[in-house]
Scaffold this active site. Sequence first.
Site, short mmCIF file in Angstrom:
data_model
loop_
_atom_site.label_atom_id
_atom_site.label_comp_id
_atom_site.label_asym_id
_atom_site.label_seq_id
_atom_site.Cartn_x
_atom_site.Cartn_y
_atom_site.Cartn_z
N TYR A 169 0.86 -1.20 0.00
CA TYR A 169 0.00 0.00 0.00
C TYR A 169 0.88 1.24 0.00
O TYR A 169 1.84 1.31 0.77
CB TYR A 169 -0.91 0.03 1.24
CG TYR A 169 -2.36 -0.03 0.83
CD1 TYR A 169 -2.90 0.97 0.04
CD2 TYR A 169 -3.17 -1.09 1.21
CE1 TYR A 169 -4.22 0.92 -0.38
CE2 TYR A 169 -4.50 -1.15 0.80
CZ TYR A 169 -5.01 -0.14 0.01
OH TYR A 169 -6.31 -0.21 -0.41
N ARG A 203 -1.62 -2.78 -18.46
CA ARG A 203 -2.85 -1.99 -18.47
C ARG A 203 -2.72 -0.87 -17.45
O ARG A 203 -2.34 -1.10 -16.30
CB ARG A 203 -4.05 -2.87 -18.10
CG ARG A 203 -4.23 -4.08 -18.97
CD ARG A 203 -5.64 -4.62 -18.87
NE ARG A 203 -6.53 -3.74 -19.60
CZ ARG A 203 -6.63 -3.70 -20.92
NH1 ARG A 203 -5.90 -4.49 -21.68
NH2 ARG A 203 -7.46 -2.86 -21.51
N GLU A 219 -0.46 4.84 -0.59
CA GLU A 219 -1.21 6.07 -0.86
C GLU A 219 -0.30 7.28 -0.69
O GLU A 219 0.46 7.36 0.28
CB GLU A 219 -2.41 6.17 0.08
CG GLU A 219 -3.53 5.24 -0.35
CD GLU A 219 -4.78 5.36 0.51
OE1 GLU A 219 -4.84 6.26 1.37
OE2 GLU A 219 -5.69 4.56 0.29
N LYS A 239 -1.58 0.28 -25.01
CA LYS A 239 -1.95 0.19 -26.42
C LYS A 239 -0.66 0.15 -27.25
O LYS A 239 0.12 -0.78 -27.10
CB LYS A 239 -2.86 1.37 -26.79
CG LYS A 239 -4.20 1.35 -26.04
CD LYS A 239 -5.15 2.42 -26.53
CE LYS A 239 -6.53 2.31 -25.94
NZ LYS A 239 -6.70 2.96 -24.63
N THR A 297 -3.13 5.82 -22.09
CA THR A 297 -3.04 4.50 -21.49
C THR A 297 -1.66 3.96 -21.83
O THR A 297 -1.04 4.37 -22.81
CB THR A 297 -4.11 3.55 -22.07
OG1 THR A 297 -4.18 3.77 -23.47
CG2 THR A 297 -5.45 3.79 -21.44
N ASP A 300 -5.39 13.85 -25.51
CA ASP A 300 -5.61 12.45 -25.13
C ASP A 300 -4.88 11.59 -26.16
O ASP A 300 -5.36 11.37 -27.26
CB ASP A 300 -7.11 12.15 -25.12
CG ASP A 300 -7.41 10.71 -24.73
OD1 ASP A 300 -6.49 9.87 -24.80
OD2 ASP A 300 -8.56 10.42 -24.38
#
Length: 429
Positions: free
Chosen positions: A56, A244, A58, A238, A235, A209
Amino acid sequence: MAHSPFDAWITGDDEVTSLLAQEWTRQISSVQLIASENFTSPSVMAATGSIMTNKYAEGYPGRRYYGGNQVVDEMEDLARRRLTALFGAEHANVQPHSGANANVAVYQALLNPGDTILAMRLDQGGHLTHGSPASITSKIWRFVSYGVTARSDDPNEPGEIIDFDNVRDLALKERPKLIVAGATAYSRQIDPVIFREIADEVGALLMFDSAHPAGLIAGGSHPNPTPYADAVTFTTHKTLRGPRGGAILCREEHAKKIDSAVFPGQQGGPLEHAIAAKAVAFREASQASFHTYTEQVVANARAFAAALAAEGFRIVSGGTDNHQVILDLRDFDAELNGKVAQEVLDRAGITTNRNQIPDDPRSPFITSGLRLGTPAQTTAGMKEGEFGQIASLLARALRQREDEAAITQIRTEIGELCAGFNPYANFVS
Ligand code: DSN
């Protein structure tokens, strides 16, 4: 059943192992033409399945809300450094779980609810997060949409390209606070300079984008919008060929707001295993071999478009400059829609996705188009000749779609073609 070399560590779970084996067999024995997919390297897969998934974290490097993040901090810093170097950016955020999250984080950082955004309409090639009524984005911000020019059958004056007169007119009339450049189903290069000029003319911010061309930009086969945009989102899975996930690049002046919009604005704990895999992919994309790859992706798409046109398909915008080829199925067969074509091709071992084309009379669920892409099979080593063969098999399958024996025969031929192009051949014992 063939097993992936990557699932050797999964023991005692026959159901999951069996499904992984089925998906492995599907991916390596059929042709993957979804423009937003790719085959990641074994190094990217190893990092995605690494020990970092246990942590974790954060917050951001040096400012975490949990202990034990010394190594994680170094990993996230490494990913950020590699990414800013790759695109020549001032600041990077590698935590977005997806491109949609990245887009919403930029809107959240730079705008107030109700502000106007000028973006490309979904049925013209834009993305859901560019203000589709089905997306939360259209409920928070006010979207005005631009589109593409009318269809043209003159090869010297291709239509269906971004209508910059329309973009400028709308910008002058609506005075958006943000202009979004970039598309999801669009096979031409998008000039960031014209978008910057229009944004400056009306005092708007510019977000690019780049989800689809990110890898082509990294490989030097597509113009880099980073120097012109306030923020660039994409992303990583691609054309960029990573795990991903998403990422944001921005000017230093926006860094604090964008970081806060990602965490704690939208997300909780970052996926540090995905960030490790992003770092691997960013290094891979900086190698000379990646430039060779992206040039081949574009060359393959051009050859594929020409071969498909020779089979009687109309190519939206008359051709391609990137990794996508968008087919208008109506000239090939007026009765054939995108949904049926996608299903027939699935049975023939050719994986595609149906897509609306500009001014499509059919619904987004049915469509008159198919979107095809070359990134995955280029990674597998296919060149122009193989894409010519795929064009011919694809056309045959659609022509003979009522003949199950013919589809079975095409499925066999596709399997034979793919047998020579296993992207993981070197890793199979
Ligand atoms: N779903 C992605 C694509 O296929 O292009 C966009 O988010």
